[in-house]
Design a protein around this motif. Structure first.
Motif, mmCIF file in Angstrom:
data_model
loop_
_atom_site.group_PDB
_atom_site.id
_atom_site.type_symbol
_atom_site.label_atom_id
_atom_site.label_comp_id
_atom_site.label_asym_id
_atom_site.label_seq_id
_atom_site.Cartn_x
_atom_site.Cartn_y
_atom_site.Cartn_z
ATOM 1 N N ALA A 1 0.799 -1.222 0.000
ATOM 2 C CA ALA A 1 0.000 0.000 0.000
ATOM 3 C C ALA A 1 0.830 1.269 0.000
ATOM 4 O O ALA A 1 0.323 2.342 -0.354
ATOM 5 N N ASP A 2 2.103 1.202 0.393
ATOM 6 C CA ASP A 2 2.936 2.401 0.386
ATOM 7 C C ASP A 2 3.816 2.491 -0.859
ATOM 8 O O ASP A 2 4.696 3.353 -0.942
ATOM 9 N N ASP A 3 3.587 1.626 -1.838
ATOM 10 C CA ASP A 3 4.313 1.668 -3.103
ATOM 11 C C ASP A 3 3.375 2.129 -4.211
ATOM 12 O O ASP A 3 2.183 2.317 -3.996
ATOM 13 N N TRP A 4 3.902 2.312 -5.421
ATOM 14 C CA TRP A 4 3.045 2.710 -6.540
ATOM 15 C C TRP A 4 3.654 2.223 -7.852
ATOM 16 O O TRP A 4 4.812 1.785 -7.897
ATOM 17 N N LEU A 5 2.842 2.274 -8.915
ATOM 18 C CA LEU A 5 3.225 1.757 -10.227
ATOM 19 C C LEU A 5 3.306 2.879 -11.253
ATOM 20 O O LEU A 5 2.513 3.833 -11.219
ATOM 21 N N ALA A 6 4.221 2.726 -12.203
ATOM 22 C CA ALA A 6 4.285 3.640 -13.338
ATOM 23 C C ALA A 6 3.127 3.351 -14.286
ATOM 24 O O ALA A 6 2.686 2.206 -14.403
ATOM 25 N N PRO A 7 2.619 4.355 -14.996
ATOM 26 C CA PRO A 7 1.566 4.105 -15.990
ATOM 27 C C PRO A 7 2.044 3.098 -17.042
ATOM 28 O O PRO A 7 3.187 3.150 -17.496
ATOM 29 N N GLY A 8 1.172 2.181 -17.408
ATOM 30 C CA GLY A 8 1.500 1.189 -18.419
ATOM 31 C C GLY A 8 2.284 -0.002 -17.929
ATOM 32 O O GLY A 8 2.592 -0.919 -18.706
ATOM 33 N N TYR A 9 2.583 -0.038 -16.636
ATOM 34 C CA TYR A 9 3.390 -1.135 -16.094
ATOM 35 C C TYR A 9 2.658 -2.471 -16.151
ATOM 36 O O TYR A 9 3.214 -3.480 -16.594
ATOM 37 N N LEU A 10 1.417 -2.502 -15.691
ATOM 38 C CA LEU A 10 0.694 -3.781 -15.635
ATOM 39 C C LEU A 10 0.465 -4.394 -17.019
ATOM 40 O O LEU A 10 0.634 -5.610 -17.179
ATOM 41 N N PRO A 11 0.078 -3.631 -18.056
ATOM 42 C CA PRO A 11 -0.034 -4.249 -19.381
ATOM 43 C C PRO A 11 1.273 -4.882 -19.860
ATOM 44 O O PRO A 11 1.265 -5.955 -20.464
ATOM 45 N N SER B 1 13.411 -7.129 -18.264
ATOM 46 C CA SER B 1 13.916 -5.810 -17.875
ATOM 47 C C SER B 1 12.773 -4.807 -17.856
ATOM 48 O O SER B 1 12.537 -4.072 -18.818
ATOM 49 N N LEU B 2 12.066 -4.814 -16.747
ATOM 50 C CA LEU B 2 10.919 -3.932 -16.555
ATOM 51 C C LEU B 2 10.982 -3.391 -15.138
ATOM 52 O O LEU B 2 10.973 -4.163 -14.178
ATOM 53 N N ALA B 3 11.092 -2.075 -15.008
ATOM 54 C CA ALA B 3 11.202 -1.454 -13.682
ATOM 55 C C ALA B 3 10.126 -0.391 -13.536
ATOM 56 O O ALA B 3 10.396 0.805 -13.634
ATOM 57 N N GLY B 4 8.896 -0.836 -13.290
ATOM 58 C CA GLY B 4 7.788 0.100 -13.177
ATOM 59 C C GLY B 4 7.152 0.144 -11.815
ATOM 60 O O GLY B 4 6.146 0.836 -11.622
ATOM 61 N N LEU B 5 7.709 -0.596 -10.845
ATOM 62 C CA LEU B 5 7.189 -0.548 -9.479
ATOM 63 C C LEU B 5 8.121 0.299 -8.620
ATOM 64 O O LEU B 5 9.336 0.072 -8.609
ATOM 65 N N PHE B 6 7.551 1.240 -7.907
ATOM 66 C CA PHE B 6 8.315 2.140 -7.045
ATOM 67 C C PHE B 6 8.130 1.715 -5.596
ATOM 68 O O PHE B 6 7.022 1.767 -5.050
ATOM 69 N N TYR B 7 9.225 1.283 -5.002
ATOM 70 C CA TYR B 7 9.247 0.723 -3.645
ATOM 71 C C TYR B 7 9.672 1.822 -2.691
ATOM 72 O O TYR B 7 10.816 2.265 -2.689
ATOM 73 N N ARG B 8 8.734 2.264 -1.863
ATOM 74 C CA ARG B 8 8.983 3.389 -0.965
ATOM 75 C C ARG B 8 9.720 2.917 0.282
ATOM 76 O O ARG B 8 9.267 2.021 0.980
ATOM 77 N N ARG B 9 10.860 3.545 0.552
ATOM 78 C CA ARG B 9 11.693 3.175 1.702
ATOM 79 C C ARG B 9 11.744 4.311 2.705
ATOM 80 O O ARG B 9 11.485 5.466 2.397
ATOM 81 N N GLY B 10 12.115 3.944 3.971
ATOM 82 C CA GLY B 10 12.399 4.953 4.983
ATOM 83 C C GLY B 10 11.204 5.490 5.722
ATOM 84 O O GLY B 10 11.313 6.492 6.437
ATOM 85 N N LEU B 11 10.031 4.836 5.603
ATOM 86 C CA LEU B 11 8.854 5.311 6.329
ATOM 87 C C LEU B 11 8.964 4.946 7.807
ATOM 88 O O LEU B 11 9.320 3.811 8.135
ATOM 89 N N PRO B 12 8.654 5.876 8.721
ATOM 90 C CA PRO B 12 8.810 5.597 10.154
ATOM 91 C C PRO B 12 8.012 4.389 10.637
ATOM 92 O O PRO B 12 8.445 3.674 11.538
ATOM 93 N N ALA B 13 6.834 4.150 10.054
ATOM 94 C CA ALA B 13 5.983 3.051 10.512
ATOM 95 C C ALA B 13 6.284 1.722 9.817
ATOM 96 O O ALA B 13 5.666 0.710 10.125
ATOM 97 N N SER B 14 7.249 1.738 8.889
ATOM 98 C CA SER B 14 7.577 0.505 8.178
ATOM 99 C C SER B 14 8.133 -0.528 9.146
ATOM 100 O O SER B 14 8.884 -0.195 10.083
ATOM 101 N N LEU B 15 7.805 -1.805 8.906
ATOM 102 C CA LEU B 15 8.324 -2.864 9.779
ATOM 103 C C LEU B 15 9.836 -2.945 9.742
ATOM 104 O O LEU B 15 10.468 -3.420 10.688
ATOM 105 N N THR B 16 10.452 -2.478 8.649
ATOM 106 C CA THR B 16 11.916 -2.487 8.591
ATOM 107 C C THR B 16 12.527 -1.485 9.564
ATOM 108 O O THR B 16 13.718 -1.550 9.860
ATOM 109 N N GLN B 17 11.718 -0.535 10.068
ATOM 110 C CA GLN B 17 12.209 0.498 10.978
ATOM 111 C C GLN B 17 11.849 0.220 12.433
ATOM 112 O O GLN B 17 12.241 0.969 13.320
ATOM 113 N N ILE B 18 11.079 -0.853 12.680
ATOM 114 C CA ILE B 18 10.550 -1.110 14.018
ATOM 115 C C ILE B 18 11.328 -2.238 14.689
ATOM 116 O O ILE B 18 11.662 -3.227 14.052
#
Length: 316
Positions: free
Chosen positions: A93-103, A205-222
């Protein structure tokens, strides 16, 4: 017929879920039908309201609400049970996709005809963007998943466990399910099972998913008890791994254990004591020669972090 199911697990995602769902709306296409399954895992904020606001933009959206949080693994599993598409993918839910990625993602798996396709992704931290490539140089060809587990000393596809970095045939069934009860590291035994038991896969070679890092509530930070679930994850990996893959599993485990040991100051004293106990127990499971080889493959500073946990070593 629905072509693609997108499973979106979320807990207290009010601040970011709108970005994720808006990016899915921008990926709608007339070429195929997509359904979106949002699993609200016991949120205490307005997450469900945000999801409801997108029903017009995402006609294939369904919302599941867990009364209490079950964890990421079980939230994804709940979404899998409702998925009806020919293919499945995941979006946190804290990530997002580039337009046209899923097709393009669907076109890749349909063109290659394999069980699953893995892709690159973009790590986003603040304004910084960095592309991370899946560790398989052979692109656009169908491969045997088992041949991408080894060698132990190099980064391979089981070191790239992110479930959202790919697309999977739903007919894989139980092979797509995550180990119940895990709040972290749930994708580690998951990716091992895929590579051990699926018939075919490919990397494109498709890089259309943006993985958001560094959020305070992320489990990687807890630093609470949930961080120790990686021990449970690797107990599963070690239980299921054939002897020929054990050196690789041991190398994975030792690298992850060193990472957590380096950040152990985030733990409360009680969690730290439990961490130390479990670290000694899991390393004791490994044959001495395999353990020695795995630690020897780490950088000296990281290898030194494991010294207190070695069988016969000093207490932490």
């Amino acid at each position: 017929m629905i072509t693609l199911s997108v499973i979106v697990p979320v807990r207290d995602g009010e601040a970011y879920l709108g970005d994720a769902l808006a990016s899915l709306a921008r990926n709608r296409t007339r070429e195929f039908e997509t359904e979106v399954v949002v699993v609200d895992d016991g949120s205490a904020d307005a997450t469900a309201d945000v999801a409801e606001d997108f029903r017009r933009d995402l006609p294939g959206l369904s919302l599941v609400r867990n009364a209490a949080p079950l964890g990421l693994a079980d939230a994804r599993n709940a979404g899998l049970k409702l998925a009806s598409g020919r293919y499945v993918t995941f979006l946190d839910a804290d990530d997002w996709l580039a337009p046209g990625y899923l097709p393009r993602l669907v076109a890749a798996i349909e063109g290659l005809g394999c069980d699953f396709v893995r892709v690159d992704h973009v790590q986003a931290e603040g304004r910084k963007r960095e592309t991370h490539r899946a560790p398989q140089p052979r692109r656009g060809v169908v491969l045997d998943p088992r041949e991408s587990i080894l060698p132990a000393g190099l980064k391979t596809m089981v070191d790239y466990p992110y479930a959202w970095a790919g697309i999977y045939r739903r007919e894989l069934g139980d092979l797509l399910a995550f180990p119940s009860g895990l709040h972290t590291a749930e994708d580690r035994p998951w990716i091992w099972r895929l590579h051990r038991l699926a018939r075919s896969y490919a990397v494109v070679s498709l890089a259309g998913l943006f993985y958001r890092r560094g959020l305070p509530a992320s489990l990687t930070q807890i630093g609470d008890e949930r961080q120790l679930h990686f021990f449970d994850a690797y107990d599963i990996v070690l239980d299921e791994t054939e002897p020929r893959y054990l050196p690789k599993a041991a190398r994975n485990l030792c690298a992850l254990l060193a990472h957590h040991a380096e950040l152990a100051e985030r733990f409360t004293p009680a969690v730290r004591a439990r961490f130390d106990e479990r670290a000694r127990a899991v390393l004791a499971r490994l044959p001495r020669e395999t353990l020695t080889e795995a630690i020897g493959g780490l950088e000296p500073e990281r290898a030194a972090l494991l010294g207190p946990y070695l069988p016969g070593g000093p207490s932490a």
